[in-house]
Motif scaffolding. Structure first.
Motif, PDB file in Angstrom:
ATOM      1  N   ARG A 281      43.621  38.042  39.043  1.00  0.00           N
ATOM      2  CA  ARG A 281      42.547  37.174  39.562  1.00  0.00           C
ATOM      3  C   ARG A 281      43.067  35.727  39.677  1.00  0.00           C
ATOM      4  O   ARG A 281      42.888  35.082  40.710  1.00  0.00           O
ATOM      5  N   GLU A 282      43.762  35.241  38.646  1.00  0.00           N
ATOM      6  CA  GLU A 282      44.245  33.860  38.665  1.00  0.00           C
ATOM      7  C   GLU A 282      45.423  33.651  39.616  1.00  0.00           C
ATOM      8  O   GLU A 282      45.696  32.542  40.058  1.00  0.00           O
ATOM      9  N   SER A 283      46.099  34.770  39.945  1.00  0.00           N
ATOM     10  CA  SER A 283      47.249  34.674  40.877  1.00  0.00           C
ATOM     11  C   SER A 283      46.836  34.968  42.321  1.00  0.00           C
ATOM     12  O   SER A 283      47.676  34.922  43.225  1.00  0.00           O
ATOM     13  N   GLY A 284      45.552  35.331  42.508  1.00  0.00           N
ATOM     14  CA  GLY A 284      45.112  35.673  43.870  1.00  0.00           C
ATOM     15  C   GLY A 284      45.710  36.986  44.367  1.00  0.00           C
ATOM     16  O   GLY A 284      45.928  37.201  45.552  1.00  0.00           O
ATOM     17  N   VAL A 285      45.996  37.894  43.412  1.00  0.00           N
ATOM     18  CA  VAL A 285      46.591  39.201  43.740  1.00  0.00           C
ATOM     19  C   VAL A 285      45.510  40.268  43.702  1.00  0.00           C
ATOM     20  O   VAL A 285      44.725  40.340  42.740  1.00  0.00           O
ATOM     21  N   LEU A 308      34.553  44.150  37.111  1.00  0.00           N
ATOM     22  CA  LEU A 308      35.041  42.773  36.929  1.00  0.00           C
ATOM     23  C   LEU A 308      35.495  42.191  38.261  1.00  0.00           C
ATOM     24  O   LEU A 308      35.942  42.914  39.156  1.00  0.00           O
ATOM     25  N   ASP A 309      35.420  40.857  38.367  1.00  0.00           N
ATOM     26  CA  ASP A 309      35.749  40.165  39.620  1.00  0.00           C
ATOM     27  C   ASP A 309      37.136  40.498  40.143  1.00  0.00           C
ATOM     28  O   ASP A 309      37.357  40.620  41.345  1.00  0.00           O
ATOM     29  N   GLY A 310      38.103  40.601  39.235  1.00  0.00           N
ATOM     30  CA  GLY A 310      39.505  40.764  39.652  1.00  0.00           C
ATOM     31  C   GLY A 310      39.803  42.112  40.283  1.00  0.00           C
ATOM     32  O   GLY A 310      40.891  42.309  40.842  1.00  0.00           O
ATOM     33  N   PHE A 311      38.863  43.052  40.194  1.00  0.00           N
ATOM     34  CA  PHE A 311      39.038  44.359  40.854  1.00  0.00           C
ATOM     35  C   PHE A 311      38.489  44.202  42.268  1.00  0.00           C
ATOM     36  O   PHE A 311      37.302  44.421  42.535  1.00  0.00           O
TER      37      PHE A 311
END
Ligand code: 164
Ligand code: MG
Length: 370
Positions: A281-285, A308-311
């Motif tokens: 999420r923090e790497s924009g991946v 979760l947001d990063g998924f």
């Protein structure tokens, strides 16, 4: 958490349809279900996602059963466990054996969420009330059968279609799929069946506008993947190569792939999955939740973490009816308009059918923790 005991059950369930990948065909699941109990009699459930043979990774159901009995559970006896994160700390000295460790940690996460009276999704920091669902289609003997399966998946509303490939069932097959379905969100999963000698094949697949190519090269590689990713536009998604946050960090630093398949069992549990989600999420991946042909228990864990947001991409979290004539949970996991509602009840948010679980149990053992 007043943990009192852990029970490990081994059971065999027949899959509705055989599932073929580049490393073999599965018709049954020989799996472990883990129960974590507290002094109030509340039970948390986890699932060990290893296959019957060590062909996806070095773990198999039997190796996990031994690891749990001999090494993992003894480390939890008389240990202070106040939060599920404590489990991965206590088990850190044990190298790998991630799927075994994840099965216990997942049961403790479910128990902890139930103790707090919140859903597992909420306990993990989930934000979505629905998750987008992808489907994984095994290798079919003929293009006609594959095109039929893809058509049915499109009709059913899946948000992404994953097609397994292997030498001999790859480029021409995928060209046929693209002719029939030019615009669908389609990806391939090679399960490490190729090498850098197959660069020409990947250059040709690169022309098919695929969402991603999952794990084309060796199961434990991030260097060759870097060279392949530099040679093609299509994002490489890493699955088998990623066992931890550090693996994910190194792979992204090297440029070995542009998407991470986060599989809770492969990385050792939900606590490590959260760390990888934060990194992505923090790497924009982009990241998505991989599946391991789980029963509803493992599937419920996947739905929770996928909230979760990063998924950011649809995961391999297809409904229960895709895999089982009858699932171990009620209600079963269902999909509407390509999405699964994230349960809001305590813990997994599904009820485990304990009578069915007991009837399918072929062997079990319980370790008292205090
Ligand atoms: O539907 C699912 O559960 C995903 C199935 C799937 O693609 C896989 C399951 C188990 C191991 C692998 O063969 C493969 C994968 O690599 O994701
Ligand atoms: Mg995969």
């Amino acid at each position: 958490m007043n943990l009192t005991s852990i029970t490990v059950r081994r059971l065999t369930t027949e899959m509705l349809t055989p599932f073929t990948t580049s490393f073999g065909t599965q018709t049954h699941r020989d799996l472990l279900i883990v129960e974590a109990r507290d002094d109030a009699g509340t039970v948390g459930y986890g699932e060990c996602v290893a296959g019957a043979e060590p062909t996806y990774s070095e773990e198999a159901t039997s190796t996990c059963e031994v690891a749990l009995a001999e090494y993992v559970l003894p480390r939890l006896q008389n240990a202070a466990v106040e939060h599920p994160d404590d489990i991965s700390t206590l088990l850190h000295p044990i190298k790998r054996n991630n799927m075994a460790k994840a099965s216990v940690e997942g049961a403790v996460w479910d128990l902890w969420a139930k103790q707090q009276g919140i859903s597992l999704s909420q306990a993990l920091g989930g934000t979505k009330s629905r998750v987008d669902v992808g489907l994984s289609i095994g290798i079919k003997p003929t293009d006609a059968e594959l095109l039929q399966a893809v058509g049915e998946a499109v009709e059913a509303g899946y948000r992404r279609i994953k097609i397994k490939i292997a030498p001999g069932r790859d480029l021409e097959m995928m060209r046929a799929v693209r002719r029939e379905f030019p615009d669908e969100a389609i990806m391939v999963d090679a399960n490490s069946a190729y090498t850098l000698d197959d660069a020409q094949l990947f250059a040709a697949l690169d022309e098919l506008n695929l969402m991603m190519i999952e794990q084309p090269l060796a199961h434990d590689d991030i260097v060759d993947h870097r060279h392949l990713q530099a040679a093609i536009r299509t994002p490489i998604c890493l699955d088998e190569s990623i066992h931890s946050l550090d693996d994910a960090r190194k792979a992204l630093e090297l440029g070995s792939g542009k998407i991470i398949n986060i599989k809770v069992g492969r990385v050792g549990g939900l606590t490590e999955s959260l760390k990888i989600e934060q990194l992505c999420r923090e790497s924009g991946v982009d990241a998505w939740c991989g599946g391991m042909l789980e029963t509803g228990i493992g599937r419920a864990h996947n739905v929770a973490i996928a909230s979760l947001d990063g998924f950011t991409l649809p995961g391999d979290t297809a409904p229960s009816a895709r895999y089982w004539a009858e699932d171990l949970i009620t209600p079963e996991v269902t999909m509407h308009n390509g999405q699964i509602e994230v349960p809001t009840g305590p813990g997994l948010g599904y009820e485990v059918k304990t009578a069915m679980l007991e009837s399918l149990t072929t062997q079990e053992f319980t370790v008292q923790l205090r």
